[in-house]
Design an enzyme around this catalytic site. Structure first.
Site, PDB file in Angstrom:
ATOM      1  N   CYS A  57       1.723  -2.126  -4.916  1.00 13.69           N
ATOM      2  CA  CYS A  57       0.403  -1.481  -4.940  1.00 13.69           C
ATOM      3  C   CYS A  57       0.458  -0.132  -5.651  1.00 13.69           C
ATOM      4  O   CYS A  57      -0.476   0.269  -6.340  1.00 13.69           O
ATOM      5  CB  CYS A  57      -0.113  -1.247  -3.516  1.00 13.69           C
ATOM      6  SG  CYS A  57       0.071  -2.634  -2.396  1.00 13.69           S
ATOM      7  N   ASP A  89       2.319  -1.426   3.819  1.00 15.68           N
ATOM      8  CA  ASP A  89       2.125  -2.413   4.870  1.00 15.68           C
ATOM      9  C   ASP A  89       3.008  -3.635   4.636  1.00 15.68           C
ATOM     10  O   ASP A  89       3.500  -4.254   5.583  1.00 15.68           O
ATOM     11  CB  ASP A  89       0.653  -2.841   4.923  1.00 15.68           C
ATOM     12  CG  ASP A  89      -0.216  -1.794   5.600  1.00 15.68           C
ATOM     13  OD1 ASP A  89       0.219  -0.636   5.677  1.00 15.68           O
ATOM     14  OD2 ASP A  89      -1.326  -2.134   6.035  1.00 15.68           O
ATOM     15  N   CYS A 130      -2.797   1.115  -1.970  1.00 19.31           N
ATOM     16  CA  CYS A 130      -2.325   0.406  -0.784  1.00 19.31           C
ATOM     17  C   CYS A 130      -3.294   0.674   0.370  1.00 19.31           C
ATOM     18  O   CYS A 130      -4.092   1.610   0.325  1.00 19.31           O
ATOM     19  CB  CYS A 130      -0.908   0.841  -0.439  1.00 19.31           C
ATOM     20  SG  CYS A 130      -0.006  -0.318   0.610  1.00 19.31           S
ATOM     21  N   ASP A 131      -3.211  -0.125   1.422  1.00 26.35           N
ATOM     22  CA  ASP A 131      -4.270  -0.189   2.431  1.00 26.35           C
ATOM     23  C   ASP A 131      -4.710   1.161   2.979  1.00 26.35           C
ATOM     24  O   ASP A 131      -5.909   1.430   3.107  1.00 26.35           O
ATOM     25  CB  ASP A 131      -3.811  -1.062   3.607  1.00 26.35           C
ATOM     26  CG  ASP A 131      -3.706  -2.530   3.230  1.00 26.35           C
ATOM     27  OD1 ASP A 131      -3.883  -2.849   2.040  1.00 26.35           O
ATOM     28  OD2 ASP A 131      -3.444  -3.342   4.117  1.00 26.35           O
ATOM     29  N   LYS A 132      -3.772   2.017   3.373  1.00 26.79           N
ATOM     30  CA  LYS A 132      -4.151   3.289   4.007  1.00 26.79           C
ATOM     31  C   LYS A 132      -4.340   4.404   2.988  1.00 26.79           C
ATOM     32  O   LYS A 132      -4.891   5.452   3.313  1.00 26.79           O
ATOM     33  CB  LYS A 132      -3.094   3.707   5.043  1.00 26.79           C
ATOM     34  CG  LYS A 132      -2.728   2.625   6.035  1.00 26.79           C
ATOM     35  CD  LYS A 132      -3.939   1.994   6.688  1.00 26.79           C
ATOM     36  CE  LYS A 132      -3.563   0.828   7.583  1.00 26.79           C
ATOM     37  NZ  LYS A 132      -2.967  -0.333   6.889  1.00 26.79           N
ATOM     38  N   CYS A 202      -2.692  -6.183  -3.000  1.00 27.91           N
ATOM     39  CA  CYS A 202      -2.786  -7.620  -2.743  1.00 27.91           C
ATOM     40  C   CYS A 202      -4.101  -8.158  -3.294  1.00 27.91           C
ATOM     41  O   CYS A 202      -5.151  -7.517  -3.203  1.00 27.91           O
ATOM     42  CB  CYS A 202      -2.678  -7.896  -1.250  1.00 27.91           C
ATOM     43  SG  CYS A 202      -1.054  -7.526  -0.571  1.00 27.91           S
ATOM     44  N   GLU A 452      -0.318  -3.548  12.893  1.00 29.31           N
ATOM     45  CA  GLU A 452      -1.117  -4.722  12.565  1.00 29.31           C
ATOM     46  C   GLU A 452      -0.253  -5.975  12.651  1.00 29.31           C
ATOM     47  O   GLU A 452       0.956  -5.923  12.456  1.00 29.31           O
ATOM     48  CB  GLU A 452      -1.788  -4.591  11.204  1.00 29.31           C
ATOM     49  CG  GLU A 452      -0.898  -4.648   9.997  1.00 29.31           C
ATOM     50  CD  GLU A 452      -1.686  -4.503   8.706  1.00 29.31           C
ATOM     51  OE1 GLU A 452      -2.709  -3.805   8.701  1.00 29.31           O
ATOM     52  OE2 GLU A 452      -1.266  -5.100   7.700  1.00 29.31           O
ATOM     53  N   SER A 478      -4.272  -7.252   9.704  1.00 30.01           N
ATOM     54  CA  SER A 478      -4.339  -7.061   8.266  1.00 30.01           C
ATOM     55  C   SER A 478      -5.648  -7.633   7.730  1.00 30.01           C
ATOM     56  O   SER A 478      -6.235  -8.540   8.328  1.00 30.01           O
ATOM     57  CB  SER A 478      -3.160  -7.775   7.603  1.00 30.01           C
ATOM     58  OG  SER A 478      -3.362  -7.916   6.218  1.00 30.01           O
TER      59      SER A 478
END
Length: 574
Positions: A57, A89, A130-132, A202, A452, A478
């Site tokens: 990511c 993650d 990335c996610d966060k 992702c 998660e 997730s």
């Protein structure tokens, strides 16, 4: 809108850093950075990114930041690259390292504030993937409330295997298929090698891409920016255009972040999450972004928008398509414009350009009918994410309903005190069809860090049990999770929530239909109170980051935030 009087030269915030006799030392440091006197007189912009080698990511974000810096300098600014921490993650899944994933959101926001307020930057250009990273950077922009623009670093291309598109979730689910004998180790190796073929987040509508669309709906990102794949060359001119937008805001010709992130904008962001069957994590991040603006916007507020917004996107994991496919039909603007046409967005909300959302969407294409449908032909009338309440989760819990085969489920509880215990039981098939697997002590304070559970949910799906059992946790899921998986149960066990009172065999009832949205356990209030009174407290973490986080974090329905909100400048700050 912030505005300015064009007849009066506007003093920049950064002048505090370098102007005057006493700041000669600062000018020396700026000269050492390669700046001449004309450069020093420019607006100084912090270019924040989470680039590095901690995940695909983040892999090309520093390269993207160079294009933003070029655009800033060309538009009259002086860019300062400011890399910040990131926790992957993908590399922390299913072990203790996941405790640091959500915490990294706070570290990122804190880093943006520390650098911006410490150096008196005149503006913020932020890139995360990335996610966060995405919510953390947006939180930092809103907290600082200086001119700011956010850009999602883009998704990876989906992989290809046997003529089919695949993504990271196929890898997790194939592990489960291997454990049940439905796939071989060679099958798993093929998926592992193919599922993430490029740099980028992702590929599905998981947390990163959900929050990328959110950034556009909030007005913090240029329309059309979030769905361009990470490796596409058209990102370079887009980043330079975004830099010009930021520099116009620095000159006073566009609104400040807290003029953009209003209740209307937050509702718009909720709508795009629901319309795409996006990540349940968005219901954690949107209250946190609102908190930075001083707006009380909790899970109940999110639930209202989710309930009234139709599901029009057919996106993975609850559907067929990926971020690349959304880009090919015109980007997130297609979804937003269709929601606006259907009356599900506030078109008069301001964006970072100074124009309204409706104005920015005026030329977005119509839906293609497959990746994105018309609202009249929605996949579901009530959206793809639901908030459930009842005596088991008084503060609410979240379920992604997009793609679910059933919305009603009852079964006996099978209780686990932590993720590792549940992981072992699932791996060795020590559960039955019809069970409700309960994983507690994984909330923001109890874990700490709110892990998660994609590893477990993907194993269940890979074992062919995704629709035959339910899973309930006070931890997170997730964006790639699918199945009857209910997370963010509040209050969490560490705060004395009813989930802490459950015992094996307790009968749990889940009804996620629009007319119900309930989750109940067959226990009376007296029984719940008695059990909770008998429960012994778990030991709190000692030392380091987890101790600090557990001591300050607030409940998940409030966004799992760690400060009082709506930061106000110190007296000597511009």
């Amino acid at each position: 809108m912030s505005g300015s009087d064009s007849s009066t030269p506007r003093r920049l915030r950064s002048a505090t850093m370098h102007e005057g006799l006493l700041r000669a030392s600062s000018r020396g440091f700026l000269h050492a950075l390669g700046q001449d006197d004309d450069d020093i007189a420019r607006a100084h912009i912090g270019v924040f990114h989470t680039g590095g080698e901690m995940s695909p990511c983040n892999a090309n974000l520093r390269e993207q930041a160079q294009h933003a810096k070029t655009g800033i300098y060309a538009a009259g600014g002086m860019p300062h690259e400011c890399p910040v921490v990131s926790v992957s993650d993908g590399l922390t899944m299913a072990h203790s390292g996941m405790r640091f994933s959500l915490i990294s959101r706070e570290l990122i926001a804190d880093s943006v504030e520390a650098s911006t307020r410490g150096h008196q930057w005149d503006g913020i250009f932020a890139i995360g993937a990335c996610d966060k990273n995405l919510p953390g950077l947006m939180m930092g922009i809103v907290r600082c409330n200086v001119p700011g623009v956010f850009v999602h670093g883009g998704a990876a291309l989906p992989g290809r295997l046997h003529g089919q598109d695949i993504n990271a979730v196929h890898n997790y689910e194939t592990i489960g298929r291997v454990l049940t004998g439905d796939a071989t180790a060679e099958d798993l190796a093929a998926v592992t090698h193919a599922c993430i073929p490029t740099a980028g987040a992702c590929a599905g509508q998981f947390t990163a891409n959900t929050m990328g669309m959110v950034s556009e709906a909030l007005g913090l990102a240029p329309i059309g920016s979030s769905m361009i794949p990470a490796v596409y060359s058209e990102r370079a001119p887009m980043l330079r255009r975004a830099a010009r937008i930021l520099m116009r805001a620095v000159s006073g010709d566009a609104p400040l972040p807290r003029e953009v992130v209003t209740r209307q904008a937050l509702e718009n962001a909720c709508a795009v999450v629901s319309a795409t069957g996006g990540s349940t994590n968005a219901a954690l991040h949107l209250p946190a972004i609102a908190h930075e603006a001083g707006i009380r916007f909790h899970l109940d507020d999110v639930a209202e928008v989710f309930a009234r917004t139709p599901l029009i996107g057919d996106l993975s994991p609850g559907g067929r398509f990926h971020a690349r496919d959304v880009h090919e039909i015109g980007g997130a603007g297609v979804i937003l414009r269709e929601l606006l046409r259907g009356g599900f967005l506030h078109g008069d909300a301001l964006t970072c350009t100074g124009r309204t959302l409706a104005e920015e969407l005026a030329h977005a294409p119509d839906p293609d009918g497959e990746v994105v449908r018309r609202v009249e032909n929605a996949r579901a009338a009530e959206g793809g994410v639901a908030v459930l309440k009842g005596n088991l989760c008084p503060d609410g819990a979240l379920l992604k309903t997009a793609g679910l085969a059933t919305l009603v489920f009852s079964g006996p509880a099978r209780v686990f005190e932590c993720e590792e215990d549940a992981q072992e039981a699932v791996q060795h098939r020590r559960y039955q069809a019809g069970d409700v697997l309960v994983i507690r002590n994984e909330g923001p304070r109890g874990s700490p860090g709110m892990r998660e559970m994609l590893g477990i949910t993907a194993l269940l799906y890979g074992q062919g049990m995704g629709d035959r059992v339910a899973l309930l946790t006070d931890g997170r899921f997730s964006g790639a999770t699918r199945g009857l998986c209910i997370g963010y149960a509040g209050p969490e066990a560490a705060d004395g929530g009813p989930i802490a009172a459950l015992r094996d065999g307790d009968r749990i009832h889940i009804d996620a239909r629009p007319q119900a949205r309930r989750i109940e356990v067959d226990l009376t209030p007296e029984q719940l109170a008695t059990r909770l009174a008998e429960r012994l407290p778990r030991a709190a973490p000692r030392g380091g980051l987890l101790e600090k986080y557990a001591a300050t974090v607030r409940p998940s329905h409030q966004g799992a935030v760690t400060h009082s909100g709506g930061v106000v400048w110190l007296r000597d700050e511009t």
